[in-house]
Design a protein around this motif. Structure first.
Motif, short mmCIF file in Angstrom:
data_model
loop_
_atom_site.label_atom_id
_atom_site.label_comp_id
_atom_site.label_asym_id
_atom_site.label_seq_id
_atom_site.Cartn_x
_atom_site.Cartn_y
_atom_site.Cartn_z
N GLY A 84 -44.49 42.96 -42.81
CA GLY A 84 -46.20 42.81 -43.30
C GLY A 84 -46.45 43.65 -41.50
N SER A 85 -45.34 43.86 -40.59
CA SER A 85 -46.04 44.37 -39.41
C SER A 85 -45.65 45.82 -39.16
CB SER A 85 -45.00 43.94 -38.20
OG SER A 85 -45.41 42.15 -38.27
N VAL A 86 -46.47 47.01 -38.55
CA VAL A 86 -46.70 48.64 -38.73
C VAL A 86 -44.92 48.61 -37.84
CG1 VAL A 86 -47.83 50.24 -37.57
CG2 VAL A 86 -49.19 48.46 -38.93
N VAL A 87 -44.43 49.61 -38.92
CA VAL A 87 -43.56 50.48 -38.24
C VAL A 87 -43.97 51.50 -37.65
CG1 VAL A 87 -41.34 51.71 -39.20
CG2 VAL A 87 -41.97 49.31 -40.41
N GLY A 88 -44.61 52.07 -37.82
CA GLY A 88 -45.48 53.30 -37.31
C GLY A 88 -46.20 54.13 -38.00
N THR A 89 -46.10 55.63 -37.32
CA THR A 89 -47.74 55.68 -37.76
C THR A 89 -47.76 57.48 -38.29
OG1 THR A 89 -48.51 56.54 -36.04
CG2 THR A 89 -49.59 54.60 -37.21
N ASP A 90 -48.91 58.01 -39.32
CA ASP A 90 -48.89 59.92 -39.42
C ASP A 90 -49.58 59.49 -39.73
OD1 ASP A 90 -48.00 62.28 -40.31
OD2 ASP A 90 -47.80 61.85 -42.66
N PRO A 91 -49.73 60.64 -37.72
CA PRO A 91 -49.81 61.50 -37.05
C PRO A 91 -48.42 60.24 -36.07
CG PRO A 91 -51.66 62.56 -37.69
CD PRO A 91 -51.33 61.18 -38.42
N ALA A 92 -47.30 61.24 -36.11
CA ALA A 92 -47.28 59.43 -34.79
C ALA A 92 -47.24 59.59 -33.73
CB ALA A 92 -45.69 60.60 -34.79
N ALA A 93 -47.64 58.09 -33.33
CA ALA A 93 -47.69 57.42 -31.70
C ALA A 93 -48.18 58.95 -30.43
CB ALA A 93 -47.16 56.49 -31.60
N GLY A 94 -49.07 59.34 -30.23
CA GLY A 94 -49.22 60.08 -28.63
C GLY A 94 -49.40 61.68 -29.43
N THR A 95 -49.76 61.85 -30.49
CA THR A 95 -49.71 63.28 -31.16
C THR A 95 -51.53 63.10 -30.86
OG1 THR A 95 -48.81 62.65 -33.13
CG2 THR A 95 -49.96 64.54 -32.70
N GLN A 96 -52.06 64.47 -29.99
CA GLN A 96 -53.53 64.36 -29.84
C GLN A 96 -54.68 64.71 -31.15
OE1 GLN A 96 -54.73 66.77 -25.94
NE2 GLN A 96 -55.57 64.56 -25.62
N VAL A 97 -55.25 64.70 -32.77
CA VAL A 97 -56.45 64.89 -32.93
C VAL A 97 -57.76 64.62 -32.97
CG1 VAL A 97 -54.44 64.27 -34.69
CG2 VAL A 97 -55.92 62.34 -34.30
N ALA A 98 -58.46 65.68 -33.94
CA ALA A 98 -59.28 64.99 -33.70
C ALA A 98 -60.16 64.16 -33.82
CB ALA A 98 -60.28 66.40 -34.72
N ALA A 99 -60.96 63.58 -33.60
CA ALA A 99 -61.94 62.26 -34.71
C ALA A 99 -62.23 61.92 -35.47
CB ALA A 99 -62.90 62.53 -33.36
N ASN A 100 -62.10 60.95 -35.41
CA ASN A 100 -61.88 60.40 -37.30
C ASN A 100 -61.24 60.59 -37.69
OD1 ASN A 100 -65.26 59.19 -36.36
ND2 ASN A 100 -65.69 60.70 -36.41
N THR A 101 -59.85 61.60 -37.74
CA THR A 101 -59.17 62.14 -38.39
C THR A 101 -57.95 60.63 -38.74
OG1 THR A 101 -58.47 63.67 -36.75
CG2 THR A 101 -56.29 62.47 -39.07
N PRO A 102 -57.55 60.83 -40.44
CA PRO A 102 -57.31 59.58 -40.89
C PRO A 102 -55.87 59.49 -40.37
CG PRO A 102 -58.56 60.72 -42.68
CD PRO A 102 -58.86 61.67 -41.12
N VAL A 103 -55.35 57.88 -39.91
CA VAL A 103 -54.09 58.32 -40.12
C VAL A 103 -53.14 57.36 -40.53
CG1 VAL A 103 -52.57 57.15 -37.59
CG2 VAL A 103 -54.84 58.37 -36.82
N ASN A 104 -52.82 57.57 -41.51
CA ASN A 104 -51.90 56.74 -42.58
C ASN A 104 -50.69 55.25 -41.36
OD1 ASN A 104 -52.67 58.42 -44.02
ND2 ASN A 104 -51.10 59.63 -43.95
N LEU A 105 -50.58 54.15 -42.24
CA LEU A 105 -49.82 53.22 -41.45
C LEU A 105 -48.70 52.59 -42.11
CD1 LEU A 105 -52.95 50.52 -40.81
CD2 LEU A 105 -51.57 52.36 -39.07
N ILE A 106 -47.54 53.01 -41.54
CA ILE A 106 -45.91 52.74 -42.56
C ILE A 106 -45.75 50.96 -41.77
CG2 ILE A 106 -43.79 53.54 -42.72
CD1 ILE A 106 -44.47 56.23 -41.37
#
Length: 655
Positions: free
Chosen positions: A499-521
């Motif tokens: 039930g806790s977050v393992v990671g994200t896609d894009p990965a942590a530390g990645t610079q992206v455009a504002a309001n970019t959707p980030v997937n939760l693993i």
């Protein structure tokens, strides 16, 4: 050429978002362009704000109305617009990036992907402000002519120049849009249909009569545009389009000063020259008109340029209507010399001689005292004017959109002290000026400090580290970082609780455009493994088997009676089967079978014997037979009053 306009922002401009129940909102066209908001509706097409998902940039999507999408002629016009504007590379032309069709859903869509220009239209400005000062009008018209001049020299005619197609950006730039009626200039310039294209208030007479279009038809529309900016009204009006068309054909555009007294005569002259009903008397194209306009501008005084609409100018004299001038090109130097003087510079007339004033006998003239007062006031007024307009005060130059170094040089050359601040901007390139404080055109002291706000480029938030956080906390962290929440995926992980977050896609530390959707693993916990059955094994054997399989072992403090031998495993928790690796298995040790005293049932009837043994916790097995009388127990095994395992079987013989 690069043209930068100092255009005021309308303070009461209201935009209405009407996107309810629009089937295109949220749709992705051609697998690339996501439609987000409707911003304008026209006769042939609707314009939306969208996002190019491939390049991650905001675009304007011009979508043809479904009724026209089935007409090959209109589709061809759409494609022609894309190809025509793609030929132009000019800062004052709204660029076209792509053209395509989408048939993934009904109805099919034909669209253009264009440069998105945040701001407002010249029509919005005129509706809010009415007549503009000559300086503002020229600041807007010059970049319009620069854009049209590039098109004319490329062999293209716009054919629909009007305030609705002149865009004023938030950083002070001017853009010409909607080349949907553009046509190449060749031997056949008449329209192929009987319809006259363009907006009726800005049509040249030859467009109305013959459907003919060349660069001079755009020049005519620009002349009408100049008249409307200077006066706040169109030169020809009527109750119906036919009435307006008749006036275009039969009536010259009047001098703007008839409606706004005090306008410089040069502005009347250039307006009348560009709106001549005889196309041969107009400038040959937008380039010539722009050159003439800049020549006239240099001859105007600051007071003439900044005259408020509706107030008399410094000359205060009625406008002189120019006589017809035979010319083929307004920019021919020889013909420029033949033009009336008031076409390129103010008319200078011989001043009238003052009347002779007779002295009164025995005293000073009557005019001495009032004239002295007037002279004193004039000197004071001149000093104040000098201080405000040339001596102590000056206007802040417009540097919006310029590179930082260029802007600083311009302001320092004007005598200002410059301070620099930085901010993010989605529309102004990194290193260019977003705005100034005081703003462009502000009247300030020459030694004032001007703060220049320089763009750091579009803000690109960093994906935060979310591993180990709960889903709710992860969502809050993404929203605080200016990012959107994407999809959620399950993944087994032995180190992160389920039930806790393992990671994200894009990965942590990645610079992206504002309001970019980030997937939760999200962790589903450790992967299940086989848990061996150690029931009946000795303690040492069971412990070894479980530890080798990756489990922890715990021995229960209390032992229990069971069918297992004493000292072996009676039960395990969790039971054998599938279990999460690394869990602790609790082993309960057996004390062996529980012993009890066997009742003596010899001499009892078979029925009574069975009842007594079962009540004592034993099972009963009867053997023997009896032919006569009531059968009784003659023997039993185990024997009576002996010890046996509770629940074991006692055999009785009856006869």
């Amino acid at each position: 050429m690069e043209a930068q306009a100092e255009v005021p922002r309308p303070p009461t401009l209201l935009r209405v978002d009407v996107t309810l129940q629009d089937p295109l909102i949220g749709r992705v066209l051609d697998g690339r362009y996501r439609v987000e908001q409707r911003i304008a509706v026209g006769g042939m097409a609707t314009v939306y704000r969208g996002v190019d998902t491939r390049l991650d940039r905001v675009v304007a999507l011009k979508v043809m109305h479904p009724g026209f999408a089935a007409d090959p002629e209109f589709v061809e016009r759409f494609i022609r617009e894309a190809k025509a504007v793609a030929k132009l590379s000019h800062p004052n032309v709204v660029g076209v990036f792509d053209q395509g069709e989408d048939h993934t859903a009904a109805p099919p869509v034909v669209f253009l992907a264009m440069e998105y220009v945040p701001g407002w239209t010249l029509r919005d400005l005129l509706r809010d402000r009415g007549a503009l000062s000559p300086r503002t009008a020229l600041d807007i018209l010059e970049p319009v002519l620069a854009a049209l001049g590039a098109a004319h020299r490329a062999g293209l005619v716009h054919r629909d120049v009007k305030p609705e197609n002149v865009l004023l950006t938030e950083d002070g730039r001017v853009k010409v849009a909607d080349f949907g009626l553009v046509r190449a200039v060749n031997g056949q310039t008449a329209a192929t249909t009987q319809q006259v294209m363009g907006t009726v208030s800005y049509l040249a007479p030859e467009q109305i009569e013959r459907g003919a279009a060349d660069p001079r038809t755009d020049v005519y529309a620009c002349g009408v545009l100049l008249y409307e900016m200077l006066t706040g009204a169109k030169p020809h009006t009527g109750e119906s389009p036919m009435h307006v068309i008749y006036q275009h054909l039969s009536t010259d555009v009047p001098p703007p000063s008839e409606r706004v007294p005090g306008l410089a005569e040069q502005l009347d002259a250039i307006t009348l020259a560009s709106t001549s009903r005889d196309a041969s008397r107009r400038p040959a194209d937008a380039v010539e008109l722009l050159a003439a306009l800049q020549h006239i501008r240099r001859g105007l005084t600051p007071a003439q340029l900044d005259a408020e609409p509706g107030t008399p100018g410094p000359q205060g004299s009625p406008t002189t209507v120019l006589p017809p001038v035979e010319r083929t090109s307004i920019m021919d130097p020889a013909l420029l010399r033949e033009l009336p003087a008031d076409f390129v510079m103010p008319r200078h007339e011989e001043p009238e001689r003052p009347p002779v004033v007779r002295r009164r006998r025995g005293g000073r003239p009557r005019w001495v005292l009032p004239t002295g007062v007037v002279l004193v006031l004039a000197v004071l007024l001149a000093g104040l004017t000098w201080a405000l307009n040339g001596g102590l005060y000056t206007s802040v130059p417009g540097v919006l959109g310029e590179p930082q170094q260029t802007a600083m040089q311009t302001l320092q050359h004007a005598g200002f002290t410059v301070q620099v601040t930085q901010d993010f901007s989605a529309t102004v390139p990194k290193g260019s000026v977003i705005g100034t404080d005081p703003g462009p055109g502000a009247h300030v002291r020459k030694d004032a400090t001007v703060t220049v706000d320089v763009s750091k480029g579009a803000q690109r938030p960093t994906v935060p580290t979310l591993a180990g956080k709960s889903v709710d906390d992860a969502i809050k962290a993404l929203q605080q970082a200016g990012l959107a929440v994407g999809s959620r995926q399950q993944q087994g992980d032995a180190t992160i609780p389920a039930g806790s977050v393992v990671g994200t896609d894009p990965a942590a530390g990645t610079q992206v455009a504002a309001n970019t959707p980030v997937n939760l693993i999200i962790s589903s916990g450790p992967q299940p493994v086989d848990l061996p059955d150690v029931t009946g094994e000795s303690i040492d054997q069971a412990t070894s088997d479980l530890q080798q399989a990756g489990f922890q072992v715990r021995i229960a403090p209390d032992q229990v009676f069971s069918d297992q031998d004493a000292g072996t495993v009676a039960s395990m928790s969790p039971p054998a089967g599938q279990s999460q690796q690394g869990v602790t298995v609790t082993l309960t040790i057996s004390k062996g079978q529980q012993q009890a005293t066997v009742p003596d049932v010899t001499g009892l009837s078979e029925k009574d014997a069975q009842r007594k043994l079962k009540q004592a916790g034993f099972k009963v097995r009867s053997l023997g037979f009896s032919l006569f009388g009531t059968p009784t127990v003659h023997s039993q095994n185990p024997g009576g009053n002996g010890q046996a395992a509770l629940g074991s079987t006692v055999t009785i013989w009856v006869y």
